[in-house]
Scaffold this active site. Structure first.
Site, PDB file in Angstrom:
ATOM      1  N   SER A  92     -38.441  13.217  19.165  1.00  0.00           N
ATOM      2  CA  SER A  92     -39.548  13.826  19.899  1.00  0.00           C
ATOM      3  C   SER A  92     -39.012  14.337  21.229  1.00  0.00           C
ATOM      4  O   SER A  92     -37.808  14.241  21.493  1.00  0.00           O
ATOM      5  CB  SER A  92     -40.683  12.831  20.086  1.00  0.00           C
ATOM      6  OG  SER A  92     -40.161  11.674  20.676  1.00  0.00           O
ATOM      7  N   LEU A  93     -39.878  14.881  22.043  1.00  0.00           N
ATOM      8  CA  LEU A  93     -39.423  15.502  23.290  1.00  0.00           C
ATOM      9  C   LEU A  93     -40.057  14.816  24.487  1.00  0.00           C
ATOM     10  O   LEU A  93     -41.211  14.394  24.432  1.00  0.00           O
ATOM     11  CB  LEU A  93     -39.812  16.987  23.311  1.00  0.00           C
ATOM     12  CG  LEU A  93     -39.121  17.910  22.310  1.00  0.00           C
ATOM     13  CD1 LEU A  93     -39.796  19.281  22.296  1.00  0.00           C
ATOM     14  CD2 LEU A  93     -37.646  18.053  22.660  1.00  0.00           C
ATOM     15  N   GLU A 127     -38.985  28.480  24.255  1.00  0.00           N
ATOM     16  CA  GLU A 127     -39.750  28.726  23.030  1.00  0.00           C
ATOM     17  C   GLU A 127     -41.194  28.290  23.224  1.00  0.00           C
ATOM     18  O   GLU A 127     -41.454  27.314  23.924  1.00  0.00           O
ATOM     19  CB  GLU A 127     -39.142  27.899  21.874  1.00  0.00           C
ATOM     20  CG  GLU A 127     -37.662  28.114  21.717  1.00  0.00           C
ATOM     21  CD  GLU A 127     -37.031  27.223  20.641  1.00  0.00           C
ATOM     22  OE1 GLU A 127     -37.773  26.459  19.983  1.00  0.00           O
ATOM     23  OE2 GLU A 127     -35.807  27.310  20.478  1.00  0.00           O
ATOM     24  N   LYS A 129     -44.280  26.183  22.416  1.00  0.00           N
ATOM     25  CA  LYS A 129     -44.426  24.904  21.715  1.00  0.00           C
ATOM     26  C   LYS A 129     -45.633  25.024  20.800  1.00  0.00           C
ATOM     27  O   LYS A 129     -46.782  25.018  21.250  1.00  0.00           O
ATOM     28  CB  LYS A 129     -44.610  23.765  22.717  1.00  0.00           C
ATOM     29  CG  LYS A 129     -44.665  22.399  22.037  1.00  0.00           C
ATOM     30  CD  LYS A 129     -44.612  21.286  23.075  1.00  0.00           C
ATOM     31  CE  LYS A 129     -44.489  19.909  22.444  1.00  0.00           C
ATOM     32  NZ  LYS A 129     -45.423  19.617  21.374  1.00  0.00           N
ATOM     33  N   ASP A 131     -48.551  24.291  18.323  1.00  0.00           N
ATOM     34  CA  ASP A 131     -49.396  23.117  18.151  1.00  0.00           C
ATOM     35  C   ASP A 131     -49.737  22.961  16.668  1.00  0.00           C
ATOM     36  O   ASP A 131     -50.802  23.354  16.213  1.00  0.00           O
ATOM     37  CB  ASP A 131     -50.663  23.283  18.994  1.00  0.00           C
ATOM     38  CG  ASP A 131     -51.378  21.963  19.174  1.00  0.00           C
ATOM     39  OD1 ASP A 131     -50.824  20.920  18.771  1.00  0.00           O
ATOM     40  OD2 ASP A 131     -52.495  21.973  19.718  1.00  0.00           O
ATOM     41  N   TYR A 239     -37.367  26.331  14.303  1.00  0.00           N
ATOM     42  CA  TYR A 239     -36.857  26.244  15.663  1.00  0.00           C
ATOM     43  C   TYR A 239     -35.676  25.302  15.888  1.00  0.00           C
ATOM     44  O   TYR A 239     -35.177  25.201  16.997  1.00  0.00           O
ATOM     45  CB  TYR A 239     -37.969  25.910  16.656  1.00  0.00           C
ATOM     46  CG  TYR A 239     -38.832  24.718  16.277  1.00  0.00           C
ATOM     47  CD1 TYR A 239     -38.287  23.449  16.153  1.00  0.00           C
ATOM     48  CD2 TYR A 239     -40.188  24.877  16.070  1.00  0.00           C
ATOM     49  CE1 TYR A 239     -39.071  22.360  15.819  1.00  0.00           C
ATOM     50  CE2 TYR A 239     -40.991  23.788  15.729  1.00  0.00           C
ATOM     51  CZ  TYR A 239     -40.420  22.537  15.597  1.00  0.00           C
ATOM     52  OH  TYR A 239     -41.197  21.465  15.262  1.00  0.00           O
ATOM     53  N   LYS A 327     -45.572  21.045  29.209  1.00  0.00           N
ATOM     54  CA  LYS A 327     -46.930  21.139  28.660  1.00  0.00           C
ATOM     55  C   LYS A 327     -47.827  22.023  29.521  1.00  0.00           C
ATOM     56  O   LYS A 327     -47.661  22.111  30.739  1.00  0.00           O
ATOM     57  CB  LYS A 327     -47.550  19.742  28.578  1.00  0.00           C
ATOM     58  CG  LYS A 327     -46.855  18.805  27.601  1.00  0.00           C
ATOM     59  CD  LYS A 327     -47.099  19.269  26.186  1.00  0.00           C
ATOM     60  CE  LYS A 327     -46.983  18.174  25.169  1.00  0.00           C
ATOM     61  NZ  LYS A 327     -48.101  17.330  24.970  1.00  0.00           N
ATOM     62  N   CYS A 421     -88.144  24.962  10.159  1.00  0.00           N
ATOM     63  CA  CYS A 421     -87.217  25.885  10.825  1.00  0.00           C
ATOM     64  C   CYS A 421     -87.710  26.200  12.233  1.00  0.00           C
ATOM     65  O   CYS A 421     -88.876  26.570  12.405  1.00  0.00           O
ATOM     66  CB  CYS A 421     -87.104  27.166  10.000  1.00  0.00           C
ATOM     67  SG  CYS A 421     -86.174  28.455  10.840  1.00  0.00           S
ATOM     68  N   CYS A 424     -88.862  30.112  12.122  1.00  0.00           N
ATOM     69  CA  CYS A 424     -89.940  30.684  11.311  1.00  0.00           C
ATOM     70  C   CYS A 424     -90.898  29.624  10.777  1.00  0.00           C
ATOM     71  O   CYS A 424     -91.892  29.961  10.135  1.00  0.00           O
ATOM     72  CB  CYS A 424     -89.368  31.507  10.159  1.00  0.00           C
ATOM     73  SG  CYS A 424     -88.659  30.497   8.843  1.00  0.00           S
ATOM     74  N   CYS A 439     -82.838  26.504   6.265  1.00  0.00           N
ATOM     75  CA  CYS A 439     -84.200  27.032   6.259  1.00  0.00           C
ATOM     76  C   CYS A 439     -84.343  27.850   4.989  1.00  0.00           C
ATOM     77  O   CYS A 439     -83.498  28.679   4.683  1.00  0.00           O
ATOM     78  CB  CYS A 439     -84.418  27.922   7.477  1.00  0.00           C
ATOM     79  SG  CYS A 439     -85.799  29.041   7.254  1.00  0.00           S
ATOM     80  N   CYS A 444     -87.169  34.737   7.426  1.00  0.00           N
ATOM     81  CA  CYS A 444     -86.802  34.070   8.679  1.00  0.00           C
ATOM     82  C   CYS A 444     -86.047  35.065   9.570  1.00  0.00           C
ATOM     83  O   CYS A 444     -85.000  35.579   9.168  1.00  0.00           O
ATOM     84  CB  CYS A 444     -85.938  32.859   8.338  1.00  0.00           C
ATOM     85  SG  CYS A 444     -85.337  31.962   9.766  1.00  0.00           S
TER      86      CYS A 444
HETATM   87  S1  IVH Z   1     -37.691  21.155  19.091  1.00  0.00           S
HETATM   88  C1  IVH Z   1     -35.197  17.507  19.288  1.00  0.00           C
HETATM   89  N1  IVH Z   1     -39.092  23.319  19.358  1.00  0.00           N
HETATM   90  O1  IVH Z   1     -43.004  19.356  19.419  1.00  0.00           O
HETATM   91  C2  IVH Z   1     -36.074  18.664  19.389  1.00  0.00           C
HETATM   92  N2  IVH Z   1     -40.253  21.300  18.855  1.00  0.00           N
HETATM   93  O2  IVH Z   1     -42.745  16.884  21.020  1.00  0.00           O
HETATM   94  C3  IVH Z   1     -37.042  18.682  18.324  1.00  0.00           C
HETATM   95  N3  IVH Z   1     -42.669  21.556  18.582  1.00  0.00           N
HETATM   96  O3  IVH Z   1     -42.067  17.142  16.892  1.00  0.00           O
HETATM   97  C4  IVH Z   1     -38.151  19.606  18.477  1.00  0.00           C
HETATM   98  N4  IVH Z   1     -42.733  23.723  18.932  1.00  0.00           N
HETATM   99  O4  IVH Z   1     -43.432  19.180  16.237  1.00  0.00           O
HETATM  100  C5  IVH Z   1     -39.127  22.008  19.110  1.00  0.00           C
HETATM  101  N5  IVH Z   1     -40.231  25.333  19.587  1.00  0.00           N
HETATM  102  C6  IVH Z   1     -40.247  24.026  19.339  1.00  0.00           C
HETATM  103  C7  IVH Z   1     -41.444  23.332  19.055  1.00  0.00           C
HETATM  104  C8  IVH Z   1     -41.400  21.965  18.836  1.00  0.00           C
HETATM  105  C9  IVH Z   1     -43.438  22.649  18.647  1.00  0.00           C
HETATM  106  C10 IVH Z   1     -43.157  20.182  18.297  1.00  0.00           C
HETATM  107  C11 IVH Z   1     -42.447  19.485  17.188  1.00  0.00           C
HETATM  108  C12 IVH Z   1     -41.899  18.211  17.757  1.00  0.00           C
HETATM  109  C13 IVH Z   1     -42.727  18.051  18.984  1.00  0.00           C
HETATM  110  C14 IVH Z   1     -41.927  17.291  20.002  1.00  0.00           C
END
Ligand code: IVH
Length: 680
Positions: A92-93, A127, A129, A131, A239, A327, A421, A424, A439, A444
């Site tokens: 994760s990041l 890049e 991010k 969702d 990505y 974020k 309704c 009407c 309705c 209506c």
């Molecule tokens: S890189 C080690 N690039 O964000 C790096 N993640 O908080 C791995 N996500 O689980 C992720 N856009 O689901 C990367 N351009 C992007 C992304 C991205 C969305 C999500 C991804 C990851 C989460 C990490």
């Protein structure tokens, strides 16, 4: 007569060539449509290619390969998802929430770790991010073999059959130096438009809606029946690399560019910047762009571009040191639910709408939110006077996420479902198996208003200029009571509108007149039959070819059509069994509404060929010539271009003939045309 080996093998070989050609063509047009949003051919032309491939594969089953576009929705429903262990964990990041944190938590830390002196620039790739949900794709020898969700980062779920339905994703990679084992990570997401469509269908069907596009994407991907996933227009951007055998990449930029060259979808907004200030600028720019994007993003991911440096930096507590998720402010806010209004839609569904103390959510003032239906209100225990958390996504109507029950004072009150309704006064019913209240009133007012708006809208009868404002006036002046009344309007009627001029009135009348000639599917869609969206309308128009046969079709005839299930069939039958509806249709036909069907023979001798006719024709009429061409799968168009295959010139042909000669288009006289069709 005895058949030789070549007699038998030749058709198979040429079918084999054509099948491969069709794979390439369909993949190419999928990319134009799903990745680049720039289709080059019409839906009908695409469908024709697809059907040609299906027909060939039916005749020569040996030619069916896993990467064939027909094999995207293959397998039947699964019992459950199998676990898949990732070769490399999916990390994760770490988060940053503003520009200063981008500088301190990423750049300063990276420089310290690498021992970089002040003043040396470090390049980053920025890049959006996305969702959505993280996914890992495993390509073995260029063939998509496994797709798995992230899961807990170590083990995910096998969602290969569902991922295969994503038409923007290549099942086979093409290009140079494709590694024998390539793992690519990316994000599966739903566009805001697709999310809205899914939720309004759910609303129509009385099912609980999804709270946001991410949940809708997750729900769509975790379907045990891939045929359901196939109907959800999921998209994906790649990505990051996973495990890559013999990895030859030196940087993130090179990696992404290579993925693109192999046909994988990469977000076009990704940008390499020279230093951290470039990344900060990108973060700020993207935040403004966020409102305009057709999908949800929740920030920017900023990554050190160089792979050798990434390796040197490594990871700490399950997040890479070389990247950060910057974020954006959340799209959620707290506010007070002051009242609940009831809104009646085109099909009579009554939707409770929350009236809120206005609140700003990332630059947009929100004063209303949908509560969907009473089941949802009960599940979330929503009461008037509650403090609630609301969420918005793009232009999608905001929704109430949850109630802050700890803020209750005791005066909050539940709003029971209405028995009549609010517009009407007709009875309200709840149809079995549905959550929606409806309705049942035939007259209506809001239902009539919405159905006329739908009828006139662009995707339906496309009555140019007849927008919401004019429709409201037609209704309030009592000039229309249903869609058939539109075709009785006169210029004098329009002149009764506020601030109406002669020209505009004439234009509106001309637009109404023009809308009398439309394709059958548009009319079917315009009628607003429940469960019949544009796509279903196209399917049934193609299957029946005219309105009479559709009106008479039995349930079993309807359900025998591909993609038409029992619910849709029943809804069509109910619509045409209602005498009011038949009257309205008959009145429109009497007013001159004429419906056409584009029939196309797939795989005919003239398949894909385009014809232009010019001059005075003596051997046949224009209409019969068109029919002759279309019967063989060709197209007739009005003007000559480089794409024209044949110009058929009658007597006294003029400028079109000259243009065809200039462009080197084959010119046929009438005899030659008949000869081509073997009709002479
Ligand atoms: S890189 C080690 N690039 O964000 C790096 N993640 O908080 C791995 N996500 O689980 C992720 N856009 O689901 C990367 N351009 C992007 C992304 C991205 C969305 C999500 C991804 C990851 C989460 C990490």
């Amino acid at each position: 007569m005895q058949l030789s080996f070549t007699d038998i093998a030749a058709p198979f070989q040429s079918a084999g060539l054509r099948v491969r050609e069709l794979h390439t063509l369909i993949d190419y047009h999928n990319r134009r449509y799903y990745q680049q949003d720039a289709p080059e051919i019409s839906d009908a032309e695409y469908d024709a290619l697809f059907r040609e491939l299906q027909e060939l594969e039916q005749r020569f089953p040996e030619l069916v390969v896993p990467e064939s576009p027909t094999q995207r929705v293959g397998s039947a429903a699964l019992d459950g998802f199998q676990p898949v262990t990732h070769r490399l964990p999916m990390l994760s990041l770490d988060n940053a929430t503003n520009s200063d944190e981008i500088r301190s938590k990423l750049d300063a830390r990276v420089r310290k770790e690498l021992g970089l002196p002040e003043g040396t620039a470090l390049a980053y790739v920025c890049e959006p991010k996305m969702d959505g949900l993280a996914i890992e794709l495993v390509y073995i020898d260029g063939l998509l073999t496994v797709a798995a969700t992230r899961g807990d980062g170590l083990t995910g779920e096998d969602v290969t059959s569902n991922i295969r339905t994503l038409r923007g994703l290549p099942l086979r990679l093409h290009g140079d130096n494709i590694p024998p084992l390539l793992e690519v990570r990316g994000e599966v997401y739903l566009s805001l438009a697709a999310f809205q469509k899914i939720n309004s269908d759910k609303q129509e069907n009385g099912e609980p809606p999804f709270a946001n596009p991410r949940n809708a994407a997750a729900g769509s991907l975790r379907q045990l029946d891939p045929r359901i996933t196939a109907r959800r227009p999921l998209s994906l951007f790649c990505y990051a690399p996973g495990f890559v055998e013999g990895s030859q990449f030196e940087s993130q930029e090179e990696f992404l560019r290579t993925l693109e060259s192999w046909g994988l979808p990469v977000n076009p907004l990704i940008r390499k910047v020279a230093d951290i200030e470039g990344a900060v600028a990108y973060y700020q720019e993207l935040q403004e762009l966020r409102e305009l994007l057709p999908y949800e993003i929740d920030g920017t991911v900023i990554k050190v571009d160089s792979y050798p440096l990434q390796r040197e930096l490594g990871e700490k507590s399950r997040s890479p040191v070389w990247a950060i998720a910057a974020k954006f402010p959340p799209r959620q806010a707290e506010t007070v639910l002051e009242d609940i209004l009831l809104s009646v839609g085109r099909t009579g569904v009554i939707t409770p709408v929350a009236q809120l103390t206005p609140v700003d959510i990332s630059g947009v003032t929100v004063a209303r939110a949908t509560l969907h239906n009473w089941d949802e209100m009960a599940i979330k225990d929503i009461r008037i006077g509650d403090t609630v958390v609301i969420e918005r996504a793009g232009d999608v109507i905001p929704a109430v996420v949850r109630v802050l029950t700890e803020r209750r004072s005791g005066v909050e009150r539940f709003l029971p479902p209405p028995e009549t309704c609010p517009e009407c006064g007709s009875a309200v019913v709840r149809i079995a198996d549905e959550v929606a209240l409806r309705c049942m009133g035939l007259s209506c007012p809001p239902q009539i208003r919405e159905s006329i708006k739908h009828f006139a809208s662009r995707g339906a009868m496309d009555i140019d200029g007849l927008g919401d404002r004019f429709i409201e006036q037609l209704l309030s002046l009592g000039l229309v009571h249903n869609v058939a009344d539109l075709y009785t309007l006169t210029k004098a009627d329009f002149m009764r509108f506020e601030r109406m001029g002669e020209t505009l009135a004439a234009n509106l009348l001309a637009a109404l007149e023009a809308s009398k000639q439309r394709e059958l599917y548009r009319f079917i869609f315009a009628l607003g039959i429940r469960h019949v969206g544009e796509r279903t309308a196209k399917t049934i128009a193609q299957a029946f070819g005219n309105l009479d046969d559709l009106q008479k079709a039995s349930l079993s005839e309807l359900t025998s059509i591909r993609d038409i299930g029992a619910t849709v069939a029943q809804s069509i039958r109910t619509f045409f069994d209602t005498s009011d509806n038949l009257n309205i249709i008959r009145r429109m036909q009497e007013a001159g509404v004429t419906l056409s069907v584009a029939t196309k023979k797939v795989g005919g001798r003239l398949s894909g060929k385009s014809f232009v006719f010019t001059g005075t024709l003596t051997r046949f009429t224009r209409d019969s010539a068109r029919k002759l061409v279309e019967d063989e799968g060709g197209n007739v168009v009005g003007s000559v271009s480089r794409k024209t295959d044949y110009l058929v010139a009658g007597d006294e042909a003029g400028s079109k003939l000259n243009k065809a000669r200039d462009l080197g288009v084959t010119v046929l006289d009438e005899e030659a045309f008949l000869l081509l069709l073997e009709k002479l």
